[in-house]
Design a protein around this motif. Structure first.
Motif, mmCIF file in Angstrom:
data_model
loop_
_atom_site.group_PDB
_atom_site.id
_atom_site.type_symbol
_atom_site.label_atom_id
_atom_site.label_comp_id
_atom_site.label_asym_id
_atom_site.label_seq_id
_atom_site.Cartn_x
_atom_site.Cartn_y
_atom_site.Cartn_z
ATOM 1 N N GLN A 23 0.849 -1.187 0.000
ATOM 2 C CA GLN A 23 0.000 0.000 0.000
ATOM 3 C C GLN A 23 0.887 1.240 0.000
ATOM 4 O OE1 GLN A 23 -3.056 0.233 2.967
ATOM 5 N NE2 GLN A 23 -4.111 -1.584 2.232
ATOM 6 N N ILE A 24 0.581 2.170 -0.895
ATOM 7 C CA ILE A 24 1.443 3.335 -1.117
ATOM 8 C C ILE A 24 0.600 4.602 -1.120
ATOM 9 C CG2 ILE A 24 2.954 4.462 -2.813
ATOM 10 C CD1 ILE A 24 3.679 1.564 -3.746
ATOM 11 N N LEU A 25 1.057 5.602 -0.389
ATOM 12 C CA LEU A 25 0.389 6.907 -0.321
ATOM 13 C C LEU A 25 1.033 7.846 -1.335
ATOM 14 C CD1 LEU A 25 -1.535 8.939 1.119
ATOM 15 C CD2 LEU A 25 0.308 9.325 2.782
ATOM 16 N N THR A 26 0.217 8.578 -2.085
ATOM 17 C CA THR A 26 0.726 9.524 -3.066
ATOM 18 C C THR A 26 -0.283 10.653 -3.227
ATOM 19 O OG1 THR A 26 1.640 9.746 -5.311
ATOM 20 C CG2 THR A 26 -0.263 8.279 -5.048
ATOM 21 N N ASN A 27 -0.095 11.487 -4.246
ATOM 22 C CA ASN A 27 -1.039 12.563 -4.540
ATOM 23 C C ASN A 27 -2.125 12.108 -5.508
ATOM 24 O OD1 ASN A 27 1.553 14.998 -4.453
ATOM 25 N ND2 ASN A 27 -0.156 14.929 -3.044
ATOM 26 N N HIS A 28 -3.323 12.674 -5.338
ATOM 27 C CA HIS A 28 -4.399 12.434 -6.298
ATOM 28 C C HIS A 28 -3.978 12.863 -7.696
ATOM 29 C CE1 HIS A 28 -8.316 12.623 -8.265
ATOM 30 N NE2 HIS A 28 -8.077 13.886 -8.537
ATOM 31 N N HIS A 29 -3.304 14.016 -7.807
ATOM 32 C CA HIS A 29 -2.974 14.517 -9.139
ATOM 33 C C HIS A 29 -1.892 13.679 -9.831
ATOM 34 C CE1 HIS A 29 0.306 16.897 -7.093
ATOM 35 N NE2 HIS A 29 0.935 16.651 -8.230
ATOM 36 N N VAL A 30 -1.181 12.840 -9.069
ATOM 37 C CA VAL A 30 -0.211 11.930 -9.680
ATOM 38 C C VAL A 30 -0.915 10.803 -10.421
ATOM 39 C CG1 VAL A 30 1.577 10.197 -9.178
ATOM 40 C CG2 VAL A 30 1.677 12.443 -8.083
ATOM 41 N N VAL A 31 -1.985 10.263 -9.825
ATOM 42 C CA VAL A 31 -2.610 9.053 -10.388
ATOM 43 C C VAL A 31 -3.876 9.325 -11.189
ATOM 44 C CG1 VAL A 31 -1.663 7.652 -8.530
ATOM 45 C CG2 VAL A 31 -3.968 8.580 -8.294
ATOM 46 N N GLU A 32 -4.378 10.564 -11.178
ATOM 47 C CA GLU A 32 -5.672 10.805 -11.811
ATOM 48 C C GLU A 32 -5.643 10.566 -13.313
ATOM 49 O OE1 GLU A 32 -7.215 14.760 -11.640
ATOM 50 O OE2 GLU A 32 -5.226 15.696 -11.692
ATOM 51 N N VAL A 33 -4.469 10.693 -13.939
ATOM 52 C CA VAL A 33 -4.368 10.475 -15.372
ATOM 53 C C VAL A 33 -4.685 9.021 -15.733
ATOM 54 C CG1 VAL A 33 -2.237 9.802 -16.566
ATOM 55 C CG2 VAL A 33 -2.978 12.125 -16.624
ATOM 56 N N ALA A 34 -4.508 8.111 -14.760
ATOM 57 C CA ALA A 34 -4.771 6.692 -15.015
ATOM 58 C C ALA A 34 -6.188 6.294 -14.644
ATOM 59 C CB ALA A 34 -3.777 5.833 -14.241
ATOM 60 N N ALA A 35 -7.033 7.274 -14.292
ATOM 61 C CA ALA A 35 -8.374 6.953 -13.782
ATOM 62 C C ALA A 35 -9.245 6.260 -14.820
ATOM 63 C CB ALA A 35 -9.062 8.216 -13.281
ATOM 64 N N ASP A 42 13.208 0.953 -4.490
ATOM 65 C CA ASP A 42 14.575 1.368 -4.230
ATOM 66 C C ASP A 42 15.602 0.309 -4.647
ATOM 67 O OD1 ASP A 42 16.541 3.200 -2.853
ATOM 68 O OD2 ASP A 42 16.806 1.426 -1.603
ATOM 69 N N ASP A 43 15.208 -0.968 -4.626
ATOM 70 C CA ASP A 43 16.151 -2.033 -4.985
ATOM 71 C C ASP A 43 16.215 -2.307 -6.480
ATOM 72 O OD1 ASP A 43 13.736 -3.242 -5.416
ATOM 73 O OD2 ASP A 43 14.045 -4.912 -4.026
ATOM 74 N N GLY A 44 15.508 -1.491 -7.270
ATOM 75 C CA GLY A 44 15.536 -1.648 -8.715
ATOM 76 C C GLY A 44 14.441 -2.520 -9.287
ATOM 77 N N THR A 45 13.594 -3.100 -8.454
ATOM 78 C CA THR A 45 12.500 -3.934 -8.942
ATOM 79 C C THR A 45 11.294 -3.066 -9.289
ATOM 80 O OG1 THR A 45 11.681 -4.324 -6.693
ATOM 81 C CG2 THR A 45 13.278 -5.911 -7.591
ATOM 82 N N HIS A 46 10.354 -3.660 -10.029
ATOM 83 C CA HIS A 46 9.172 -2.941 -10.501
ATOM 84 C C HIS A 46 7.924 -3.789 -10.275
ATOM 85 C CE1 HIS A 46 12.040 -0.343 -12.630
ATOM 86 N NE2 HIS A 46 12.630 -1.473 -13.004
ATOM 87 N N ALA A 47 6.777 -3.132 -10.213
ATOM 88 C CA ALA A 47 5.506 -3.842 -10.065
ATOM 89 C C ALA A 47 4.383 -2.999 -10.653
ATOM 90 C CB ALA A 47 5.207 -4.139 -8.595
ATOM 91 N N ARG A 48 3.362 -3.667 -11.146
ATOM 92 C CA ARG A 48 2.149 -2.957 -11.551
ATOM 93 C C ARG A 48 1.382 -2.543 -10.294
ATOM 94 N NH1 ARG A 48 1.164 -3.218 -16.876
ATOM 95 N NH2 ARG A 48 2.222 -4.834 -18.103
ATOM 96 N N ALA A 49 0.526 -1.553 -10.450
ATOM 97 C CA ALA A 49 -0.247 -1.080 -9.297
ATOM 98 C C ALA A 49 -1.637 -0.666 -9.748
ATOM 99 C CB ALA A 49 0.465 0.092 -8.625
ATOM 100 N N ARG A 50 -2.553 -0.604 -8.776
ATOM 101 C CA ARG A 50 -3.918 -0.156 -9.039
ATOM 102 C C ARG A 50 -4.327 0.831 -7.953
ATOM 103 N NH1 ARG A 50 -7.178 -3.357 -5.579
ATOM 104 N NH2 ARG A 50 -5.995 -5.102 -4.675
ATOM 105 N N VAL A 51 -5.273 1.685 -8.290
ATOM 106 C CA VAL A 51 -5.742 2.706 -7.354
ATOM 107 C C VAL A 51 -6.751 2.084 -6.392
ATOM 108 C CG1 VAL A 51 -6.977 4.897 -7.126
ATOM 109 C CG2 VAL A 51 -5.364 4.558 -9.019
ATOM 110 N N LEU A 52 -6.516 2.264 -5.096
ATOM 111 C CA LEU A 52 -7.468 1.813 -4.081
ATOM 112 C C LEU A 52 -8.479 2.902 -3.742
ATOM 113 C CD1 LEU A 52 -5.137 -0.102 -1.577
ATOM 114 C CD2 LEU A 52 -6.570 -1.054 -3.394
#
Length: 397
Positions: A122-134, A144-154
């Protein structure tokens, strides 16, 4: 000429309110910068090797120092542990809890930052960061370790410009330590971490320049103002820092970096960078909303049930306060005896300077809290006890 701008992900086709959030950086531009930096590092490394070889040859030719001629020495220094409470130590502690968020959607693409809340993503961010993906967009998180993951808006909360997302199929992450923004003082040293212009894991430092600075970053679809009582800092915050943490020297998150004031646009037409006027959302204001967002529920906020405007200047003097323009029937304000035309000048110990100040202050409380409202009516100062209600039925304040 300076201007206060909100930096949404794609400002070219959006209106410009008074402030601009520190927008997600543009990946293409960030990639170019990263490429240039990488090239510089390669050239610098090659030059370093050549320089070392030349130095050895010169030393062989020069011979040993003489009383009349001294040569530079190469110091043999240890990498000593970072002192407790230093920016170096804070960076080492907090960086594993900060992520870069890449966003794509019908309106374009960009990047921002986020704060890890739980070990399972679970990750906290700004609404204006993720709204483009709405609407049909996608989110990708880089750790930080160089790995990546997909995410979805909760869940998202436009009124506080916050959102919670869930990184998929991850475990063992390092959650951030949440501090108390109520304990922050002006002049206190702070550290900002994020991904300005797509440059992930960037650390800047500075001080707290002001507290409870009302910052208006626009409005939601219903016309309700997005205003928060910001922590102002001179730590460098740029587009792409949005959603990243502002931390104290104990490594505790005290704010979410969200908006900046700029000095206008650069020659290329893009917003200029940091001029030492950055704003963070106090962490105390949003943590009660995180649980709602994580559960996919609509967050609720405190309200008085009034529509307000800024007090008019009279007799060449600046008038402070928020004028009540309308009162919702049956609202907390009406029950407390407030009337249209009253000028609110304080809520508890917080001075109210204008309408934004009142909205930001009221939203810093929770529904059910009772506050003392100081106001003037026909030139007389009065007070009223107001039990704040929920904005489940929306109004301006």
């Amino acid at each position: 000429m300076s201007e206060t701008r909100i930096l949404p992900p794609f400002p070219e086709h959006q209106p410009e309110p008074e402030h601009r959030p520190a927008e997600p950086g543009r990946p293409r531009r960030g990639g170019l910068v990263a490429l240039v930096l990488a090239g510089s590092l390669v050239v610098g490394g090659a030059a370093g090797v050549g320089g070392a070889a030349a130095w050895d040859a010169w030393q062989d030719e020069a011979g040993a120092p003489t009383p009349d001629r001294q040569v530079a020495r190469v110091a043999d220094t240890d990498d000593t542990p970072a002192p407790e409470g230093s920016v170096e130590q804070v960076a080492a502690q907090v960086l594993p809890s900060v992520v870069k968020i890449d966003v794509t959607g019908p309106g374009g693409s960009g990047s921002g930052s986020g704060i890890i809340l739980t070990s399972d993503g679970q990750i906290l961010t700004n609404h204006h960061v993720v709204e483009v993906a709405a609407q049909g967009g996608s989110l990708s998180v880089s750790f930080d370790d160089g790995t990546h993951a997909r995410a979805r808006v909760l869940g998202t909360d436009p009124l506080t410009d916050t959102a919670v997302i869930q990184a998929e199929d991850v475990s063992g992450l390092t959650p951030a330590t949440i501090g108390e923004s109520a304990n922050v003082d002006v002049g206190q040293q702070v550290v900002a971490i994020g991904s300005p212009f797509g440059l992930d894991a960037t650390v800047t430092s500075g001080i707290v320049s002001a507290l409870a600075r009302p910052v208006n970053v626009g409005s939601d679809a219903e016309g309700n103002a997005t205003v928060y009582p910001a922590i102002q800092t001179d730590a460098a915050i740029n587009p792409g820092n949005s959603g990243g943490p502002l931390v104290d020297l104990d490594g505790n998150v005290v704010g979410i970096n969200s908006s900046i004031r700029t000095a206008g646009s650069s020659m290329s037409g893009s917003p200029s960078g940091s001029i030492g006027l950055g704003f963070a959302i106090p962490i105390d204001e949003v943590m009660p909303l995180v649980e709602d967002m994580a559960a996919g529920e609509t967050p609720v906020h405190a309200r008085m049930g009034v529509g307000v405007g800024t007090a008019a200047t009279t007799d060449d003097l600046t008038a402070d306060g928020a004028v009540i323009r309308e009162i919702t029937p049956g609202s907390a304000a009406e029950e407390a005896g407030l009337e249209v035309g009253d000028v609110v000048t304080a809520v508890d110990d917080t001075l109210i300077t204008d309408s934004d100040s009142l909205i930001a202050t009221v939203r810093s409380y929770r529904p059910g809290d009772t506050v003392t409202v100081t106001f003037t009516r026909d030139g007389d100062e009065q007070t009223a006890e107001v039990t704040l209600e929920s904005d489940a039925e929306l109004s301006n304040s």
